[in-house]
Design an enzyme around this catalytic site. Sequence first.
Site, mmCIF file in Angstrom:
data_model
loop_
_atom_site.group_PDB
_atom_site.id
_atom_site.type_symbol
_atom_site.label_atom_id
_atom_site.label_comp_id
_atom_site.label_asym_id
_atom_site.label_seq_id
_atom_site.Cartn_x
_atom_site.Cartn_y
_atom_site.Cartn_z
ATOM 1 N N ILE A 1 1.550 -0.016 -9.456
ATOM 2 C CA ILE A 1 0.341 0.538 -8.883
ATOM 3 C C ILE A 1 -0.662 -0.566 -8.529
ATOM 4 O O ILE A 1 -0.583 -1.670 -9.071
ATOM 5 C CB ILE A 1 -0.342 1.512 -9.895
ATOM 6 C CG1 ILE A 1 -0.629 0.811 -11.210
ATOM 7 C CG2 ILE A 1 0.472 2.764 -10.078
ATOM 8 C CD1 ILE A 1 -1.390 1.639 -12.246
ATOM 9 N N ASN B 1 -1.615 -2.848 1.992
ATOM 10 C CA ASN B 1 -2.594 -2.492 0.969
ATOM 11 C C ASN B 1 -3.436 -1.319 1.461
ATOM 12 O O ASN B 1 -4.368 -1.501 2.233
ATOM 13 C CB ASN B 1 -3.470 -3.713 0.658
ATOM 14 C CG ASN B 1 -4.475 -3.443 -0.436
ATOM 15 O OD1 ASN B 1 -4.552 -2.338 -0.969
ATOM 16 N ND2 ASN B 1 -5.271 -4.445 -0.772
ATOM 17 N N ASN C 1 0.726 -9.528 2.180
ATOM 18 C CA ASN C 1 -0.031 -8.314 1.901
ATOM 19 C C ASN C 1 -1.116 -8.197 2.975
ATOM 20 O O ASN C 1 -1.828 -9.155 3.257
ATOM 21 C CB ASN C 1 -0.656 -8.394 0.500
ATOM 22 C CG ASN C 1 -1.425 -7.134 0.154
ATOM 23 O OD1 ASN C 1 -2.440 -6.808 0.754
ATOM 24 N ND2 ASN C 1 -0.926 -6.411 -0.830
ATOM 25 N N GLY D 1 0.695 -9.770 -12.290
ATOM 26 C CA GLY D 1 -0.644 -9.906 -11.723
ATOM 27 C C GLY D 1 -1.578 -10.669 -12.618
ATOM 28 O O GLY D 1 -1.537 -11.906 -12.699
ATOM 29 N N CYS E 1 -7.037 -0.723 -1.952
ATOM 30 C CA CYS E 1 -8.041 -1.574 -2.595
ATOM 31 C C CYS E 1 -9.262 -0.741 -2.942
ATOM 32 O O CYS E 1 -9.860 -0.128 -2.077
ATOM 33 C CB CYS E 1 -8.458 -2.734 -1.695
ATOM 34 S SG CYS E 1 -9.777 -3.699 -2.442
ATOM 35 N N LEU F 1 -11.652 -8.313 -1.280
ATOM 36 C CA LEU F 1 -10.656 -8.804 -0.301
ATOM 37 C C LEU F 1 -11.062 -10.110 0.383
ATOM 38 O O LEU F 1 -10.740 -10.338 1.543
ATOM 39 C CB LEU F 1 -10.371 -7.733 0.764
ATOM 40 C CG LEU F 1 -9.782 -6.415 0.260
ATOM 41 C CD1 LEU F 1 -9.631 -5.417 1.411
ATOM 42 C CD2 LEU F 1 -8.417 -6.632 -0.383
ATOM 43 N N GLY G 1 -0.024 -4.527 -15.531
ATOM 44 C CA GLY G 1 -0.190 -4.975 -16.906
ATOM 45 C C GLY G 1 1.005 -5.655 -17.539
ATOM 46 O O GLY G 1 1.052 -5.823 -18.750
#
Lengths: 306, 253
Positions: free
Chosen positions: A194, A130, A102, A268, A133, A76, A247
Amino acid sequence: MSELDFTVKIGNKLTLKNPVMLASGTVGYGNEISEFLDLSEIGAIVTKSISLKPRKGNPPQRVVETTGGMLNAIGLANVGVEKFISEKLPFLEKVNSTLICNIAASSVEEYTECVKILDKYKIIKGFEINVSCPNVKDGGLIFGNNLEAVAGITEKVRVVTEKPVIIKLSPNVSNIAEFAKVAKERGADAVSAINTLVGTAFDIYTRRPKIKNITGGLSGPAIKPVALAKVFEISRNVDIPIIGIGGISKWEDAIEFMIAGASAFQLGTINFVNPKAAKEILEGVKNYCLQNNIKEISGLTGSYEL
Amino acid sequence: MTIENYVILRNKKLTEKTFELTIDAPELARLSEPGQFCNIKVSGELIPLLRRPFSISQVSGTEVTFMIAVTGTGTGILAKKQTGDELNVLGPLGKGFGIDDTFETAILIAGGIGVAPFPFLINKLKEQGKEIILFNGARNSAELIKLNFENELNSTDDGSAGLKGNVIDLLHANRKLFVNKNVKVFGCGPHPMLKALQDYCSTGNLNCEISVESNMACGFGICQGCPVHSASEDKYYLICKDGPVFNSRDIIL
């Protein structure tokens, strides 16, 4: 023939011009990727996690490639809310992006404090919280694995902002739908699913972990089937808008997520490989709609046949 | 910073494990500076997924050359590329070597494939009329990538070419060549070599820049995957954006 309606609604408060979003932690604060993408054309950009105080992040190695994916343990690393406002926000405003912040924290108070500070900035259209993490000791996944913690954070954040609140869920749980249900009950407008899966890799010659943090978050094409199943599980069990992540690397993947139940999707890891991916995937999704006589993209959401 | 498909002009084998890929890339050639790198997608497939970072080794007209060592799957795929194949290249990236200072003599220290950025650097230094000495070391003569530069000294760990020892030993043994000159040192190679060079330059109070390697995903600052710790503050620099070239005093390896 009428024009294709590409807008998507995430709950009652957030309408995006298209379903393509850029995932947190994969586009920084927008400035670098804007050399490749017109951010005003993207549905929304989600910032790198912002915490109340700056975070230095984890020591190297932070990233390693695995088959069809990568592990990261960035920890982070971020500039903190104060510097975000003074140094990063003006740029995001200038390029006319639809901005979701975020937020990461190690206590409930830190979440609410951070949201309170950012809430007054008009350009910020919502918050993604979030709670998942996997790479920090304090907070992070400790919250994401705990139904009561997710309930408490959602409830407290809900009180301090009128803006859309999106809870970013962890896949590292046995029943993700329970988490989505709790988020909905406590006032969240949507969930994103996710976050990364906990994974690791060893060097067989040194016998050491390939990343310093030992475990990292697995992302990239390798996790897509898992992410799709999680989105589908939430979609079948809970009536809450879902932002699908995991993905996506080509437009077909994005369509799959929408069919499984996602109202929008985030890109992502593919941004690292192809910083123009968002534009290309947007085009691909548009063509698919035109070729298949789909007038409203939102009609794809949850359109699976079993 | 550009992202384009380029046609490969040549794939030239250098040693058993190293080769040079040359592409025709006018815009990239125009923008590149010594010490910068490119992030290359080795194929159109998702496996391998990430790009691979390589120093820009030489720029000549519209041609850009990368010097590459086969270390795994990605570089193995690149080694098989042929004339006419396409390569997707993102670059130029990062901050290169500083060559505008007032030094007279450039001392270049290379370890193994660390010699990669030096052909381009040598060209630029020559344009500026600097004296250049290249200290180039490798494990053995078979792995040594000689640049055949007129002022090049070599070392090998096993003594099969040049001085027996590492490149820092070679530097030490040839101190007389530069000891009374206004020098700047440029280093590129494996971490232990760079650490030894940091110590050497710190002790001798020599101005030194080192090019640092790291795993990285994006190569332009968004993944935050390539940190190196600052020597003066409690923070990390990013090797891709703040580097890959740093003053040796500024970072802790």
